[in-house]
Enzyme design. Structure first.
Site, PDB file in Angstrom:
ATOM      1  N   SER A  59       0.832  -1.212   0.000  1.00  0.00           N
ATOM      2  CA  SER A  59       0.000   0.000   0.000  1.00  0.00           C
ATOM      3  C   SER A  59       0.866   1.262   0.000  1.00  0.00           C
ATOM      4  O   SER A  59       2.014   1.246   0.464  1.00  0.00           O
ATOM      5  CB  SER A  59      -0.908   0.018   1.231  1.00  0.00           C
ATOM      6  OG  SER A  59      -1.709  -1.129   1.251  1.00  0.00           O
TER       7      SER A  59
HETATM    8  N1  SAM Z   1      -0.531  -4.612   4.016  1.00  0.00           N
HETATM    9  C1  SAM Z   1       0.228  -4.921   2.838  1.00  0.00           C
HETATM   10  C2  SAM Z   1       1.598  -4.311   2.841  1.00  0.00           C
HETATM   11  O1  SAM Z   1       1.933  -3.555   3.752  1.00  0.00           O
HETATM   12  O2  SAM Z   1       2.363  -4.623   1.921  1.00  0.00           O
HETATM   13  C3  SAM Z   1      -0.501  -4.610   1.564  1.00  0.00           C
HETATM   14  C4  SAM Z   1      -1.624  -5.514   1.369  1.00  0.00           C
HETATM   15  S1  SAM Z   1      -2.198  -5.735  -0.253  1.00  0.00           S
HETATM   16  C5  SAM Z   1      -2.949  -4.190  -0.590  1.00  0.00           C
HETATM   17  C6  SAM Z   1      -3.554  -6.829   0.112  1.00  0.00           C
HETATM   18  C7  SAM Z   1      -3.120  -8.240   0.476  1.00  0.00           C
HETATM   19  O3  SAM Z   1      -4.289  -8.955   0.895  1.00  0.00           O
HETATM   20  C8  SAM Z   1      -2.546  -9.031  -0.692  1.00  0.00           C
HETATM   21  O4  SAM Z   1      -1.253  -9.473  -0.360  1.00  0.00           O
HETATM   22  C9  SAM Z   1      -3.509 -10.208  -0.865  1.00  0.00           C
HETATM   23  O5  SAM Z   1      -2.876 -11.403  -1.258  1.00  0.00           O
HETATM   24  C10 SAM Z   1      -4.102 -10.308   0.529  1.00  0.00           C
HETATM   25  N2  SAM Z   1      -5.393 -10.992   0.638  1.00  0.00           N
HETATM   26  C11 SAM Z   1      -6.470 -10.965  -0.196  1.00  0.00           C
HETATM   27  N3  SAM Z   1      -7.457 -11.746   0.296  1.00  0.00           N
HETATM   28  C12 SAM Z   1      -6.999 -12.270   1.463  1.00  0.00           C
HETATM   29  C13 SAM Z   1      -7.539 -13.154   2.451  1.00  0.00           C
HETATM   30  N4  SAM Z   1      -8.775 -13.668   2.367  1.00  0.00           N
HETATM   31  N5  SAM Z   1      -6.773 -13.472   3.513  1.00  0.00           N
HETATM   32  C14 SAM Z   1      -5.519 -12.979   3.647  1.00  0.00           C
HETATM   33  N6  SAM Z   1      -4.952 -12.153   2.741  1.00  0.00           N
HETATM   34  C15 SAM Z   1      -5.679 -11.795   1.683  1.00  0.00           C
END
Ligand code: SAM
Length: 222
Positions: A59
């Site tokens: 993000s």
């Molecule tokens: N917080 C992160 C960082 O600091 O890099 C950025 C997160 S990214 C915008 C969203 C993440 O949510 C992705 O890595 C994706 O694989 C994960 N994601 C999507 N659905 C999910 C789920 N049901 N459980 C866990 N992770 C999930």
């Protein structure tokens, strides 16, 4: 320290956006360049989301800062994060809660869970556990949580997350498909849940049982 000038420049720009001093102090300490793939090193301190592979992103720093401020994170708290991605957001929250607090962060994509664990280790954060799994189910093993930070957009608020939020706790999560809103959810000490719309945002979808369907992007099964 490496990238100090770039990091100071980013902190100055976040300060102008009225990020709290508590969050800025944490972000000043976290080496974002350790959380991006090598090909993105030159952009590590640009205030933008960056690709981290597997169609996912780290993000933008202003979004991380805003979520930390909205969560009103305090030292010593137990936090659940859904969507570890690179581990950067978890590292910033880990700085704020300090060694007496703990973060449980769930990532759906196994290779990203490994990437995040390596990044957090390199950066020296031992108070973060990265768990591979479906975060739309929360993580009942360590519930309840003082704070829950969801970093992927859900079709609506996953029920298990509401249940796993401590009375007096705060959760932030984006909701919606395409057109998304960020919500602040507060659970009172008597268990009453209030949801406030903060405004428009853009996140990748939360996939899973209480998220969107993996293949056709429709709502998951309840
Ligand atoms: N917080 C992160 C960082 O600091 O890099 C950025 C997160 S990214 C915008 C969203 C993440 O949510 C992705 O890595 C994706 O694989 C994960 N994601 C999507 N659905 C999910 C789920 N049901 N459980 C866990 N992770 C999930």
């Amino acid at each position: 320290m490496e990238y100090e000038r770039e990091r100071s420049h980013l902190i100055r720009s976040l300060r102008e956006q009225r990020v709290s001093e508590k969050t800025l102090k944490a972000m000043k300490k976290v080496p974002r360049h350790l959380f991006v793939p090598p090909v993105q090193l030159a952009n590590a301190y640009v205030d933008t989301p960056l690709p981290i592979g597997y169609a996912q992103t780290i993000s933008a720093p202003h979004m991380v800062a805003m979520m930390c401020d909205l969560l009103e994170i305090q030292e010593g708290q137990k936090i659940l994060e859904i969507g570890t991605g690179s581990g950067y957001n978890a590292a910033v929250m880990a700085e704020i809660i300090g060694k007496s607090g703990h973060i449980y962060s769930i990532e759906r994509v196994e290779k990203l869970a490994i990437f995040a664990r390596e990044n957090l280790e390199k950066a020296g954060y031992s108070n973060v556990d990265v768990i591979q799994g479906d975060g739309s189910l929360g993580y009942p093993e360590q519930a309840p949580y003082d704070r829950i930070c969801v970093t992927a957009s859900a079709p609506d608020t996953p029920k298990p997350l509401i249940e796993q939020l401590k009375p007096g706790g705060i959760m932030v999560l984006p909701e919606g498909e395409g057109y998304q809103r960020l919500y602040i959810i507060k659970k009172s000490l008597s268990g009453e849940v209030k949801k406030k719309d903060w405004g428009g945002v853009i996140f990748v979808p939360l996939l899973g049982q209480h998220g969107f369907d993996l293949y056709d992007n429709k709502r998951g099964k309840r």
